[in-house]
Scaffold this motif. Structure first.
Motif, PDB file in Angstrom:
ATOM      1  N   VAL A 102       0.827  -1.208   0.000  1.00 21.47           N
ATOM      2  CA  VAL A 102       0.000   0.000   0.000  1.00 21.47           C
ATOM      3  C   VAL A 102       0.859   1.256   0.000  1.00 21.47           C
ATOM      4  CG1 VAL A 102      -2.066  -0.987   1.031  1.00 21.47           C
ATOM      5  CG2 VAL A 102      -0.217  -0.196   2.509  1.00 21.47           C
ATOM      6  N   GLU A 103       2.061   1.175   0.550  1.00 15.82           N
ATOM      7  CA  GLU A 103       2.943   2.343   0.541  1.00 15.82           C
ATOM      8  C   GLU A 103       3.324   2.747  -0.880  1.00 15.82           C
ATOM      9  OE1 GLU A 103       3.437  -0.411   2.197  1.00 15.82           O
ATOM     10  OE2 GLU A 103       3.481   0.070   4.353  1.00 15.82           O
ATOM     11  N   GLU A 104       3.354   1.793  -1.790  1.00 15.00           N
ATOM     12  CA  GLU A 104       3.716   2.079  -3.181  1.00 15.00           C
ATOM     13  C   GLU A 104       2.515   2.490  -4.016  1.00 15.00           C
ATOM     14  OE1 GLU A 104       5.744  -1.317  -4.731  1.00 15.00           O
ATOM     15  OE2 GLU A 104       7.357  -1.229  -3.242  1.00 15.00           O
ATOM     16  N   TYR A 105       1.320   2.110  -3.600  1.00 18.23           N
ATOM     17  CA  TYR A 105       0.093   2.446  -4.330  1.00 18.23           C
ATOM     18  C   TYR A 105      -0.942   3.027  -3.363  1.00 18.23           C
ATOM     19  CZ  TYR A 105       2.194  -0.472  -7.940  1.00 18.23           C
ATOM     20  OH  TYR A 105       3.053  -1.000  -8.878  1.00 18.23           O
ATOM     21  N   PRO A 106      -0.661   4.208  -2.778  1.00 16.22           N
ATOM     22  CA  PRO A 106      -1.570   4.777  -1.778  1.00 16.22           C
ATOM     23  C   PRO A 106      -2.783   5.445  -2.414  1.00 16.22           C
ATOM     24  CG  PRO A 106       0.259   6.267  -2.152  1.00 16.22           C
ATOM     25  CD  PRO A 106       0.523   5.047  -3.005  1.00 16.22           C
ATOM     26  N   ALA A 107      -3.745   5.776  -1.572  1.00 12.07           N
ATOM     27  CA  ALA A 107      -4.978   6.414  -2.045  1.00 12.07           C
ATOM     28  C   ALA A 107      -4.769   7.870  -2.427  1.00 12.07           C
ATOM     29  CB  ALA A 107      -6.054   6.311  -0.966  1.00 12.07           C
ATOM     30  N   ALA A 108      -3.777   8.540  -1.841  1.00 14.07           N
ATOM     31  CA  ALA A 108      -3.586   9.981  -2.037  1.00 14.07           C
ATOM     32  C   ALA A 108      -3.371  10.328  -3.504  1.00 14.07           C
ATOM     33  CB  ALA A 108      -2.394  10.463  -1.211  1.00 14.07           C
ATOM     34  N   MET A 109      -4.037  11.395  -3.967  1.00 17.29           N
ATOM     35  CA  MET A 109      -3.896  11.838  -5.361  1.00 17.29           C
ATOM     36  C   MET A 109      -4.201  13.331  -5.450  1.00 17.29           C
ATOM     37  SD  MET A 109      -7.458  11.861  -6.729  1.00 17.29           S
ATOM     38  CE  MET A 109      -7.455  13.414  -5.917  1.00 17.29           C
TER      39      MET A 109
END
Length: 740
Positions: A638-645
């Protein structure tokens, strides 16, 4: 002056409410990829003779696929009167059955008592993490609308990205090559005539598009200077410069690949080329640019394969993001046929000035766009009529924002101009009194004409309009969020009855809206102003709760179903995605059923409580499925593909853009009542941001995550020094450990 501007606003609103945009040239109405009749409210606009023709689709397209998608009209407002008996957290929290499972400081506990909920940081990198931790620690989960809408964002972007990568990119490359060849042939035929410059312009235009997609594209010597200038400007992407194609200002910062396009070479090429075809504007008033538009339309329609490629690209992108706000090949082809007849040769154009004069007069009578995306100078028209080859799309929110920035609204008492909108403009126009009050407190109504225009928008958008809200997946997404704006009164759970919960609903609206804009940044037209636990002593009761918004879940069921049905008819839905969309529809349906029971004070079944307990597993499944084509390894972190955008949604041509963003998910702790017991349940909610940022540095997801210390920078370090603050209005229900 004011009466003229309000007249323009009224006209724009009228068009917005009655318009139906078609996806095929056989249906040139201005909004809708669905086959649904207008509602009575839509037809009653007060304008005589404005009834739109019925859409009797589907209209056959190239390859035999239907161009119009028939969808069922959602059943609305089926929820009965809520009947939850009053309860509340005791001042000392002594009536909270599972308080022993949580540690809360004094300030956090005070907010929980005051509002019967509190939002904190620490929700992990993705929305499923809180729910999975709850299952491990045997704690009650609170299923949020936020988590469901975020999951739709993940799958929406996965579907669109996969279609672009596997189908649209190659079709756009083929279309560009064919249009380049066709335009070059026209140039040879018209060389030496008054049409030569227009033909040359088109060769340069399609060479740029083809070159952006394929480096091996050869640049014709006679167009080399024009092409190279445009490519240099696009690659620098620094800001507003004069285009050699149109002779007008163009905002080249728009060509920075953002959203999910960043980092994928093929998608970055597709992004730049589609941005080029969507933005370059052939102003109708300029005769030579109008000649180029005529030639471009002729080159497309006399080549059946080229038109089939154009139509296939346009139709599926319109299904996702809506139809074009600009005049294009469909409108111009109609005028060509009326002036020149069904069949004519390019050779017939030279020396036939009378026919072109008639053509130019007729294109002048075509409608202007509702949304301005061009750098226009003070005193010029707000929107400039013209032609785009694959114009960016009309959206309800952009039409709203257009009416609420300069020069649709004028200066305030200090002589300041409202050059950028506020995200709250959208929910305020959709009827949120709270959003309008927050805007008022921030000074929005001090701009001359703002409140007048806002009232026009609120009056018009208060009418139910099935066609408007089912015109695309984009519109359906916005419609799904609208019930969050409605205040909840007596009979609803106590935590929902406060203004603070309504603010939290606004943050959910804003966070999901930011994800919607992120996923459609390439297509949606951007407004521009003028210039297992360790508990041994007790056995936890981990039966959870669903945020009782049954109308949201009902609309979500329709949205997910429309997504599957439409893509299946376009032949762009594989078995795995069809199964996942069916699963998403089932999840929303179960949430609707459970929330209706909660509002009737009817106890969910054991199976339904188990569904709430395992909800995080469903979310994680969709997170993994949305990334299955993005990661070649076996392990996803999840650290590599987080929700933040992050994404930009509006432009001030003086040098700024409005960025909207989400950070790591936050955790909400809610006082609920389950089977007679008052308890705390927790879940994931959005963390929303908006801020002005330099136009020359439009943010990408990677830059944003590094700025906020969510991912390491290029040197392998985390940044903790320059974080952006959340909007002030979100602080009243939020607790931060940094505030202690």
């Amino acid at each position: 002056m004011r009466s003229k501007k309000i007249s323009c606003a009224s006209l724009a609103l009228l068009l917005l409410l009655i318009s139906v945009l078609g996806t095929a040239c056989g249906n040139q109405e201005r909004e809708g990829v669905v086959n649904q009749e207008q509602t009575d409210e839509t037809a009653d606009t007060g304008s005589e003779g404005s009834n739109e023709p019925a859409l009797d689709g589907p209209v056959p397209a190239a390859g035999g696929r239907p161009m119009l998608i028939k969808t069922s009209v959602p059943t609305e407002d089926t929820v009965g009167q809520p009947a939850v008996e009053a309860y509340a957290a005791a001042p000392d929290l002594s009536n909270i059955d599972n308080l022993w499972q949580y540690y809360m400081g004094d300030e956090m506990a005070a907010k929980l008592v005051a509002n019967n909920f509190v939002v904190t940081e620490g929700g992990g990198h993705e929305f499923f993490e809180v729910y999975e931790q709850n299952r491990y620690k045997v704690r009650a989960s609170f299923v949020t609308v936020d988590s469901l809408m975020h999951t739709y964002h993940l799958y929406f972007s996965h579907l669109l990205r996969n279609i672009e990568r596997t189908q649209l990119s190659e079709r756009l490359t083929q279309l560009s090559r064919r249009m380049l060849d066709n335009s070059a042939a026209q140039y040879e035929q018209l060389s030496g005539s008054e049409w030569e410059e227009a033909a040359k312009r088109n060769v340069a235009f399609f060479t740029v598009g083809a070159k952006l997609l394929d480096d091996n594209t050869q640049i014709p010597a006679y167009a080399e200077d024009m092409v190279q200038w445009e490519l240099d400007c696009i690659n620098r992407a620094e800001g507003i410069e004069v285009s050699t194609i149109t002779g007008e200002d163009e905002d080249y910062s728009q060509y920075v690949p953002r959203g999910y396009y960043e980092g994928d070479l093929g998608l970055e090429r597709y992004f730049r080329a589609m941005m080029w075809y969507g933005r370059i504007h052939f102003e109708q008033e300029n005769e030579d640019l109008d000649r180029s538009a005529l030639l471009m339309t002729k080159a497309l329609f006399e080549d059946a394969e080229a038109y089939g490629l154009w139509e296939a690209i346009y139709a599926v992108t319109a299904f996702f993001a809506g139809a074009s706000d600009d005049l294009g090949v469909c409108e111009y082809q109609t005028v060509i046929q009326q002036v020149y007849g069904e069949e004519f040769h390019v050779d017939d154009l030279a020396g036939n000035g009378g026919a072109f004069e008639q053509f130019h007069e007729m294109t002048a009578s075509l409608s202007a766009p509702l949304i301005n995306s061009l750098p226009v100078r003070d005193g010029e028209a707000n929107t400039i009529p013209g032609f785009r080859f694959m114009g960016q799309r009309f959206t309800i929110d952009a039409a709203v924002m257009q009416e609420l920035i300069y020069s649709r609204v004028e200066e305030n008492g200090a002589g300041e101009r409202r050059m950028l909108p506020d995200v709250l403009d959208v929910p305020a126009a959709l009827g949120s009194d709270l959003a309008l009050r927050l805007l008022t407190e921030n000074g929005a109504v001090e701009y001359a004409g703002y409140l007048e225009n806002m009232n026009w928008l609120r009056e018009g958008l208060s009418r139910e309009n099935t066609t408007l809200w089912s015109a695309s997946l984009y519109a359906g997404w916005l419609n799904t969020l609208r019930p969050l704006l409605t205040p909840k009164g007596e009979g609803y759970p106590v935590f929902m009855q406060s203004e603070e919960w309504l603010k939290k609903g606004l943050e959910c609206f804003a966070g999901s809206f930011a994800e919607l804009k992120h996923d459609t940044v390439l297509y949606s037209k951007q407004v521009m102003a003028e210039m297992g636990g360790d508990y041994n002593e007790q056995t936890p009761d981990d039966r959870g709760y669903v945020e009782p918004e049954p109308l949201v879940y009902e609309r979500f069921v329709n949205l997910a179903g429309q997504t599957a049905e439409g893509l299946k008819q376009y032949g762009m839905l594989d078995a795995a995605d069809e199964e996942n969309l069916a699963r998403l529809t089932e999840i929303a349906g179960r949430l609707q059923t459970i929330s209706e029971k909660e509002l009737r004070e009817e106890l969910p079944t054991e199976d339904e409580f188990e569904f709430i307990k395992t909800y995080g597993g469903n979310l994680e499944h969709f997170w993994r499925e949305s990334l299955r084509d993005e990661n070649s390894g076996e392990q996803l972190l999840v650290e590599e593909y987080p929700a933040a955008m992050v994404t930009d949604i509006a432009t001030d041509p003086n040098g700024q853009v409005l960025e909207v963003a989400t950070g790591n998910p936050a955790t909400v702790y809610v006082v609920v009542k389950v089977d007679g017991k008052v308890k705390i349940a927790s879940g994931s909610v959005y963390s929303f941001y908006q801020f002005a940022w330099p136009l020359s540095d439009r943010l990408t997801d990677s830059k944003w995550r590094q700025m906020m210390g969510l991912q390491v920078d290029e040197n392998g370090y985390y940044n903790y020094d320059e974080r952006v603050e959340k909007p002030e209005w979100t602080r009243s229900y939020r607790y931060s450990y940094e505030w202690e």
